[in-house]
Motif scaffolding. Structure first.
Motif, mmCIF file in Angstrom:
data_model
loop_
_atom_site.group_PDB
_atom_site.id
_atom_site.type_symbol
_atom_site.label_atom_id
_atom_site.label_comp_id
_atom_site.label_asym_id
_atom_site.label_seq_id
_atom_site.Cartn_x
_atom_site.Cartn_y
_atom_site.Cartn_z
ATOM 1 N N ALA A 74 0.861 -1.200 0.000
ATOM 2 C CA ALA A 74 0.000 0.000 0.000
ATOM 3 C C ALA A 74 0.892 1.242 0.000
ATOM 4 O O ALA A 74 1.914 1.286 0.680
ATOM 5 N N GLU A 75 0.488 2.231 -0.785
ATOM 6 C CA GLU A 75 1.344 3.384 -1.083
ATOM 7 C C GLU A 75 1.851 4.125 0.153
ATOM 8 O O GLU A 75 2.993 4.561 0.215
ATOM 9 N N ASN A 76 0.985 4.265 1.186
ATOM 10 C CA ASN A 76 1.370 5.083 2.347
ATOM 11 C C ASN A 76 2.109 4.292 3.425
ATOM 12 O O ASN A 76 2.435 4.828 4.477
ATOM 13 N N VAL A 77 2.370 3.000 3.183
ATOM 14 C CA VAL A 77 3.142 2.207 4.149
ATOM 15 C C VAL A 77 4.627 2.516 3.959
ATOM 16 O O VAL A 77 5.162 2.385 2.857
ATOM 17 N N VAL A 78 5.281 2.946 5.060
ATOM 18 C CA VAL A 78 6.680 3.391 4.967
ATOM 19 C C VAL A 78 7.649 2.438 5.666
ATOM 20 O O VAL A 78 8.871 2.571 5.535
ATOM 21 N N GLY A 79 7.125 1.477 6.430
ATOM 22 C CA GLY A 79 8.001 0.538 7.119
ATOM 23 C C GLY A 79 7.220 -0.663 7.612
ATOM 24 O O GLY A 79 5.999 -0.614 7.760
ATOM 25 N N LEU A 80 7.946 -1.773 7.841
ATOM 26 C CA LEU A 80 7.353 -3.026 8.276
ATOM 27 C C LEU A 80 8.093 -3.512 9.519
ATOM 28 O O LEU A 80 9.324 -3.469 9.561
ATOM 29 N N VAL A 81 7.357 -3.981 10.516
ATOM 30 C CA VAL A 81 7.981 -4.543 11.714
ATOM 31 C C VAL A 81 7.401 -5.936 11.949
ATOM 32 O O VAL A 81 6.189 -6.108 12.074
ATOM 33 N N TYR A 82 8.288 -6.931 11.982
ATOM 34 C CA TYR A 82 7.903 -8.324 12.202
ATOM 35 C C TYR A 82 8.170 -8.697 13.654
ATOM 36 O O TYR A 82 9.290 -8.559 14.125
ATOM 37 N N VAL A 83 7.139 -9.157 14.357
ATOM 38 C CA VAL A 83 7.273 -9.533 15.769
ATOM 39 C C VAL A 83 6.992 -11.034 15.897
ATOM 40 O O VAL A 83 5.848 -11.458 15.739
ATOM 41 N N ALA A 84 8.051 -11.830 16.101
ATOM 42 C CA ALA A 84 7.913 -13.302 16.158
ATOM 43 C C ALA A 84 7.025 -13.757 15.005
ATOM 44 O O ALA A 84 6.006 -14.428 15.200
ATOM 45 N N ALA A 85 7.428 -13.370 13.798
ATOM 46 C CA ALA A 85 6.518 -13.441 12.655
ATOM 47 C C ALA A 85 7.115 -14.131 11.431
ATOM 48 O O ALA A 85 8.322 -14.324 11.320
ATOM 49 N N TYR A 86 6.218 -14.460 10.517
ATOM 50 C CA TYR A 86 6.598 -14.981 9.197
ATOM 51 C C TYR A 86 6.833 -13.816 8.243
ATOM 52 O O TYR A 86 5.929 -13.009 8.015
ATOM 53 N N ALA A 87 8.033 -13.750 7.654
ATOM 54 C CA ALA A 87 8.296 -12.797 6.570
ATOM 55 C C ALA A 87 8.406 -13.619 5.287
ATOM 56 O O ALA A 87 9.436 -14.244 5.023
ATOM 57 N N LEU A 88 7.334 -13.662 4.527
ATOM 58 C CA LEU A 88 7.286 -14.503 3.330
ATOM 59 C C LEU A 88 7.995 -13.853 2.140
ATOM 60 O O LEU A 88 8.137 -12.637 2.075
ATOM 61 N N GLU A 89 8.385 -14.688 1.200
ATOM 62 C CA GLU A 89 8.855 -14.245 -0.109
ATOM 63 C C GLU A 89 7.636 -14.234 -1.034
ATOM 64 O O GLU A 89 6.658 -14.963 -0.804
ATOM 65 N N GLU A 90 7.683 -13.419 -2.072
ATOM 66 C CA GLU A 90 6.593 -13.420 -3.057
ATOM 67 C C GLU A 90 6.432 -14.834 -3.622
ATOM 68 O O GLU A 90 7.417 -15.499 -3.949
ATOM 69 N N GLY A 91 5.187 -15.315 -3.685
ATOM 70 C CA GLY A 91 4.911 -16.639 -4.226
ATOM 71 C C GLY A 91 5.090 -17.779 -3.235
ATOM 72 O O GLY A 91 4.920 -18.951 -3.579
ATOM 73 N N GLU A 92 5.409 -17.432 -1.981
ATOM 74 C CA GLU A 92 5.654 -18.456 -0.956
ATOM 75 C C GLU A 92 4.457 -18.554 -0.018
ATOM 76 O O GLU A 92 3.796 -17.550 0.261
ATOM 77 N N SER A 93 4.181 -19.747 0.499
ATOM 78 C CA SER A 93 3.114 -19.936 1.489
ATOM 79 C C SER A 93 3.737 -20.153 2.868
ATOM 80 O O SER A 93 4.928 -20.439 2.993
ATOM 81 N N LEU A 94 2.899 -20.032 3.909
ATOM 82 C CA LEU A 94 3.351 -20.311 5.277
ATOM 83 C C LEU A 94 3.876 -21.740 5.391
ATOM 84 O O LEU A 94 4.912 -21.992 6.005
ATOM 85 N N GLY A 95 3.151 -22.660 4.765
ATOM 86 C CA GLY A 95 3.545 -24.071 4.820
ATOM 87 C C GLY A 95 4.921 -24.301 4.211
ATOM 88 O O GLY A 95 5.724 -25.072 4.743
ATOM 89 N N GLU A 96 5.178 -23.625 3.082
ATOM 90 C CA GLU A 96 6.484 -23.784 2.415
ATOM 91 C C GLU A 96 7.616 -23.220 3.260
ATOM 92 O O GLU A 96 8.665 -23.850 3.408
ATOM 93 N N LEU A 97 7.415 -22.021 3.830
ATOM 94 C CA LEU A 97 8.471 -21.416 4.651
ATOM 95 C C LEU A 97 8.735 -22.276 5.884
ATOM 96 O O LEU A 97 9.889 -22.594 6.206
ATOM 97 N N GLN A 98 7.662 -22.700 6.559
ATOM 98 C CA GLN A 98 7.804 -23.533 7.755
ATOM 99 C C GLN A 98 8.462 -24.858 7.449
ATOM 100 O O GLN A 98 9.255 -25.381 8.235
ATOM 101 N N GLY A 99 8.128 -25.409 6.282
ATOM 102 C CA GLY A 99 8.592 -26.737 5.905
ATOM 103 C C GLY A 99 10.096 -26.855 5.705
ATOM 104 O O GLY A 99 10.631 -27.962 5.625
ATOM 105 N N ARG A 100 10.786 -25.729 5.613
ATOM 106 C CA ARG A 100 12.252 -25.764 5.452
ATOM 107 C C ARG A 100 12.966 -26.065 6.756
ATOM 108 O O ARG A 100 14.181 -26.276 6.761
ATOM 109 N N PHE A 101 12.261 -25.992 7.862
ATOM 110 C CA PHE A 101 12.873 -26.096 9.190
ATOM 111 C C PHE A 101 12.125 -27.136 10.022
ATOM 112 O O PHE A 101 10.979 -27.452 9.726
ATOM 113 N N PRO A 102 12.761 -27.656 11.096
ATOM 114 C CA PRO A 102 12.032 -28.571 11.988
ATOM 115 C C PRO A 102 10.749 -27.911 12.498
ATOM 116 O O PRO A 102 10.744 -26.726 12.817
ATOM 117 N N LEU A 103 9.679 -28.695 12.555
ATOM 118 C CA LEU A 103 8.388 -28.148 12.980
ATOM 119 C C LEU A 103 8.408 -27.823 14.468
ATOM 120 O O LEU A 103 9.064 -28.500 15.256
#
Length: 240
Positions: free
Chosen positions: A82-111
């Motif tokens: 969104a145009e007026n967003v100037v910064g992002l803060v992740y708090v114990a959070a998922y920072a996804l890559e474009e085209g990636e799902s939560l399942g895919e990101l999680q699946g790279r590491f031990p559950l």
């Protein structure tokens, strides 16, 4: 104190929680004169939830810093375009890559222990079969979600959980706003809901400014609101 150019902080809660989980952080930010909004996260799917967060942000006058806890991180990754967003803060959070799902990101590491402690239920969807949603088994909730929060508080949090649509794990991020917006990230060192390695990997990939809190549970905004607010204030100062 706030000026006209001080960004408004929009706090996006994650699954199994509500906007009340930000109470301590909200009080800290308000004490420093920072405007803040903590909308309800619908928790019905990555695409629709991100569209809702983007809509909230874009209707705020002036700049916005989006803050996402847990699944909320996936939402700000998309909504942050969104145009007026100037910064992002992740708090114990998922920072996804474009085209990636939560399942895919999680699946790279031990559950994390969360995965084996989810309880399924269904909810009605107009014109379709009922859909599946998940919560954390109440008896597992304190250890998995909020191990550094007093038991009396965790019992209330467990009873007030908001379920997440299971479909949210499979939907893919349509964009990754961290590619064009500065980001900050807090890694909860003792997180048992999201593997801290997942939080760290996403934050490093995003080029975020990272703070790691040793011994912090997934409910870090509840247990350590001052430190969470301090990181958000860093983002506000940097983008003002």
């Amino acid at each position: 104190m706030a000026t006209d150019s001080t960004p408004t902080v929009v706090l996006v809660h994650g699954a199994f929680a509500d906007a009340g989980s930000w109470s301590g952080v909200i009080a800290e930010l308000q004490n420093h004169g920072i405007p803040v909004v903590a909308p309800p996260n619908p928790l019905r799917g990555l695409v629709s939830d991100a569209a809702y967060v983007a809509s909230v942000a874009s209707q705020i006058d002036g700049p916005v810093v989006l803050v996402g806890h847990s699944y909320g991180g996936a939402l700000i990754t998309v909504a942050g375009t969104a145009e007026n967003v100037v910064g992002l803060v992740y708090v114990a959070a998922y920072a996804l890559e474009e085209g990636e799902s939560l399942g895919e990101l999680q699946g790279r590491f031990p559950l994390s222990p969360l995965v084996s402690n989810l309880k399924e239920a269904t909810y009605p969807v107009e014109g379709r079969e009922p859909a599946v949603e998940v919560t954390i088994e109440p008896e597992a909730f304190p250890a998995v979600f909020a191990a550094d929060v007093p038991t009396a508080v965790t019992e209330v949090l467990a009873a007030a959980q908001r379920p997440l649509a299971a479909a949210a794990f499979e939907e893919k991020a349509a964009a990754a706003a961290w590619k064009t917006k500065p980001s900050w990230a807090l890694v909860a060192g003792a997180d048992r809901a999201i593997n801290p390695a997942v939080e760290r990997f996403g934050a490093e990939r995003a080029g975020a400014t990272i703070v790691e809190l040793e011994g912090a549970s997934h409910a870090v905004a509840v247990s350590r609101p001052k430190e969470v607010a301090e990181l958000i204030r860093d983002a506000v100062r940097a983008t003002s």
